[in-house]
Design a protein around this motif. Sequence first.
Motif, PDB file in Angstrom:
ATOM      1  N   ARG A 163      12.833  13.011   5.217  1.00 14.85           N
ATOM      2  CA  ARG A 163      12.150  13.324   6.478  1.00 14.85           C
ATOM      3  C   ARG A 163      10.870  12.502   6.633  1.00 14.85           C
ATOM      4  N   LYS A 164      10.159  12.319   5.517  1.00 18.61           N
ATOM      5  CA  LYS A 164       8.928  11.538   5.548  1.00 18.61           C
ATOM      6  C   LYS A 164       9.223  10.069   5.870  1.00 18.61           C
ATOM      7  N   LEU A 165      10.297   9.530   5.292  1.00 16.24           N
ATOM      8  CA  LEU A 165      10.707   8.158   5.583  1.00 16.24           C
ATOM      9  C   LEU A 165      11.009   7.995   7.067  1.00 16.24           C
ATOM     10  N   ALA A 166      11.690   8.975   7.641  1.00 14.87           N
ATOM     11  CA  ALA A 166      12.017   8.918   9.069  1.00 14.87           C
ATOM     12  C   ALA A 166      10.763   8.962   9.926  1.00 14.87           C
ATOM     13  N   ARG A 167       9.796   9.800   9.534  1.00  9.37           N
ATOM     14  CA  ARG A 167       8.553   9.906  10.313  1.00  9.37           C
ATOM     15  C   ARG A 167       7.716   8.646  10.230  1.00  9.37           C
ATOM     16  N   GLU A 168       7.566   8.094   9.034  1.00  8.63           N
ATOM     17  CA  GLU A 168       6.611   7.014   8.811  1.00  8.63           C
ATOM     18  C   GLU A 168       7.194   5.608   8.994  1.00  8.63           C
ATOM     19  N   VAL A 169       8.502   5.464   8.864  1.00 10.36           N
ATOM     20  CA  VAL A 169       9.107   4.138   8.984  1.00 10.36           C
ATOM     21  C   VAL A 169      10.030   4.044  10.191  1.00 10.36           C
ATOM     22  N   GLY A 170      10.876   5.030  10.368  1.00 14.27           N
ATOM     23  CA  GLY A 170      11.781   4.999  11.513  1.00 14.27           C
ATOM     24  C   GLY A 170      13.001   5.853  11.283  1.00 14.27           C
ATOM     25  N   GLU A 171      13.737   6.060  12.330  1.00 11.39           N
ATOM     26  CA  GLU A 171      14.925   6.915  12.278  1.00 11.39           C
ATOM     27  C   GLU A 171      15.907   6.441  11.209  1.00 11.39           C
ATOM     28  N   ILE A 172      16.462   7.412  10.469  1.00  6.92           N
ATOM     29  CA  ILE A 172      17.394   7.092   9.388  1.00  6.92           C
ATOM     30  C   ILE A 172      18.769   6.755   9.961  1.00  6.92           C
ATOM     31  N   GLY A 173      19.343   5.674   9.455  1.00  2.10           N
ATOM     32  CA  GLY A 173      20.697   5.279   9.817  1.00  2.10           C
ATOM     33  C   GLY A 173      21.472   4.935   8.557  1.00  2.10           C
ATOM     34  N   TYR A 174      22.791   5.009   8.622  1.00  4.43           N
ATOM     35  CA  TYR A 174      23.596   4.715   7.439  1.00  4.43           C
ATOM     36  C   TYR A 174      24.910   4.079   7.853  1.00  4.43           C
ATOM     37  N   VAL A 175      25.268   2.987   7.187  1.00  2.00           N
ATOM     38  CA  VAL A 175      26.556   2.332   7.394  1.00  2.00           C
ATOM     39  C   VAL A 175      27.315   2.405   6.079  1.00  2.00           C
ATOM     40  N   PHE A 176      28.455   3.078   6.103  1.00  4.21           N
ATOM     41  CA  PHE A 176      29.224   3.266   4.865  1.00  4.21           C
ATOM     42  C   PHE A 176      29.901   1.992   4.401  1.00  4.21           C
ATOM     43  N   ASP A 177      30.505   1.251   5.318  1.00  7.29           N
ATOM     44  CA  ASP A 177      31.254   0.046   4.942  1.00  7.29           C
ATOM     45  C   ASP A 177      30.760  -1.130   5.773  1.00  7.29           C
ATOM     46  N   CYS A 178      29.714  -1.772   5.296  1.00  9.44           N
ATOM     47  CA  CYS A 178      29.101  -2.902   5.994  1.00  9.44           C
ATOM     48  C   CYS A 178      29.818  -4.189   5.593  1.00  9.44           C
ATOM     49  N   ARG A 179      30.256  -4.966   6.572  1.00  8.86           N
ATOM     50  CA  ARG A 179      30.994  -6.197   6.297  1.00  8.86           C
ATOM     51  C   ARG A 179      30.116  -7.441   6.405  1.00  8.86           C
ATOM     52  N   ASP A 180      28.828  -7.282   6.620  1.00  3.08           N
ATOM     53  CA  ASP A 180      27.899  -8.403   6.790  1.00  3.08           C
ATOM     54  C   ASP A 180      27.546  -8.991   5.422  1.00  3.08           C
ATOM     55  N   GLU A 181      27.937 -10.242   5.175  1.00  2.00           N
ATOM     56  CA  GLU A 181      27.672 -10.861   3.868  1.00  2.00           C
ATOM     57  C   GLU A 181      26.181 -11.105   3.645  1.00  2.00           C
ATOM     58  N   ALA A 182      25.417 -11.229   4.715  1.00  2.00           N
ATOM     59  CA  ALA A 182      23.973 -11.400   4.554  1.00  2.00           C
ATOM     60  C   ALA A 182      23.360 -10.161   3.911  1.00  2.00           C
ATOM     61  N   GLU A 183      23.882  -8.988   4.250  1.00  2.10           N
ATOM     62  CA  GLU A 183      23.389  -7.758   3.645  1.00  2.10           C
ATOM     63  C   GLU A 183      23.782  -7.681   2.172  1.00  2.10           C
ATOM     64  N   LEU A 184      24.941  -8.221   1.834  1.00  2.00           N
ATOM     65  CA  LEU A 184      25.345  -8.268   0.426  1.00  2.00           C
ATOM     66  C   LEU A 184      24.422  -9.186  -0.361  1.00  2.00           C
ATOM     67  N   THR A 185      24.070 -10.311   0.236  1.00  2.00           N
ATOM     68  CA  THR A 185      23.120 -11.231  -0.406  1.00  2.00           C
ATOM     69  C   THR A 185      21.782 -10.538  -0.633  1.00  2.00           C
ATOM     70  N   ARG A 186      21.347  -9.743   0.348  1.00  2.00           N
ATOM     71  CA  ARG A 186      20.088  -9.017   0.218  1.00  2.00           C
ATOM     72  C   ARG A 186      20.163  -8.030  -0.960  1.00  2.00           C
ATOM     73  N   LEU A 187      21.275  -7.297  -1.056  1.00  2.00           N
ATOM     74  CA  LEU A 187      21.428  -6.354  -2.165  1.00  2.00           C
ATOM     75  C   LEU A 187      21.329  -7.070  -3.511  1.00  2.00           C
ATOM     76  N   MET A 188      22.005  -8.201  -3.655  1.00  2.00           N
ATOM     77  CA  MET A 188      21.977  -8.924  -4.930  1.00  2.00           C
ATOM     78  C   MET A 188      20.570  -9.415  -5.246  1.00  2.00           C
ATOM     79  N   ALA A 189      19.806  -9.805  -4.230  1.00  2.00           N
ATOM     80  CA  ALA A 189      18.413 -10.218  -4.455  1.00  2.00           C
ATOM     81  C   ALA A 189      17.575  -9.034  -4.925  1.00  2.00           C
ATOM     82  N   TRP A 190      17.763  -7.868  -4.295  1.00  2.00           N
ATOM     83  CA  TRP A 190      17.058  -6.668  -4.734  1.00  2.00           C
ATOM     84  C   TRP A 190      17.413  -6.334  -6.177  1.00  2.00           C
TER      85      TRP A 190
END
Length: 363
Positions: A163-190
């Motif tokens: 709830r605090k994350l939603a208040r201070e950063v923004g509305e929570i969203g979730y994608v279960f099966d993301c097909r964007d390879e750029a997001e996969l690259t981001r995960l590997m960097a993290w």
Amino acid sequence: MKITVIRPAELGASEIARWREIQQTDPELGNPFLAPEFTLGVARFRPRVRVAVVEEGDKVTAFFPYERGRAGIGHPVGFGLTDLQGIIAPPDLELDARRLLKECRLGVWDFNHLLAHQSAFAPFHTVRRVEPVMDLRDGFEAFITEARNAAPKTHKTVRYKERKLAREVGEIGYVFDCRDEAELTRLMAWKSDQYNRTGRTDRFARPWIVELVRHFHRTGFGVLSILYAGQRPVSAHFGLRDGAVMAGWFPAYDTRFAKYSPGMIGHLRLAQGCAEAGITEIAMGRGGKEFKEGLKGREIPIAEGRVALPLSRHGGGAALHWVRTAPLNRARTAALGNRRLYDLADRALRTYARLRPARTGRM
């Protein structure tokens, strides 16, 4: 009994169908790390992967995927990346493990996440432990009720931070099966940043692992899930799916949002997404993370150990391998089995990670 060793690419449609048929004889064989897709995928990038096909009469009774290293040292396929290992065989199959190694031209086969109930390897266990599993068979609401009852304080804290994350950063969203390879690259960097920050070996510094993960994502065997706050990705998870089973693999988060525990929030959202997608369990993997205790619904017994042929048959390679690996394996086992030792080891690795750049700079 006949044992034939082939390359994974030589498996035909009938063999793949038989592999899957055998998986149905034992519920624990449904894990994605034991699926033919995992062995076939790793073999694309690791040319020494093989499969021993065991036949009795005119019927295939088992498949034994493995990787053969130098000096006849064998490992499970994807060793170091897998949270479950074993032979694809019915529970009642009688098999001589040493004969299997001989036919595979192995002097030793090392394992650390083996299904403990597989009788062929039981005499060679050195350590047994359990791997936690999130049980979603009765749906997400039943799961979250159990999790809340098992660890009410933890659950309350996670929901507060969400709830605090939603208040201070923004509305929570979730994608279960993301097909964007750029997001996969981001995960590997993290994840690379996490490995380096905590003193662990960076798996994504190895190009073949990067390409393997991309391959699984492109083929749909891998599922990339993203947690957003105000359109910003804050945590992600890449797991493997085989039918109704998900194997947790690579979770990571943006450290700028660490105070909100985005990883924990992401795990709860992952459970919900899996349940809605028809997945009935998530194997979380072995490890000393306390939060897993509050999420697990059951456990899979696993084992560490090694099968070795007599020294006269395979030379000194296996003996040298044992000398190199046994002390490390014992230390790791002791740490994973003792919360205090785990915390001490974790702090030591983090200290090493902080000092490593300074030491490198003086070289």
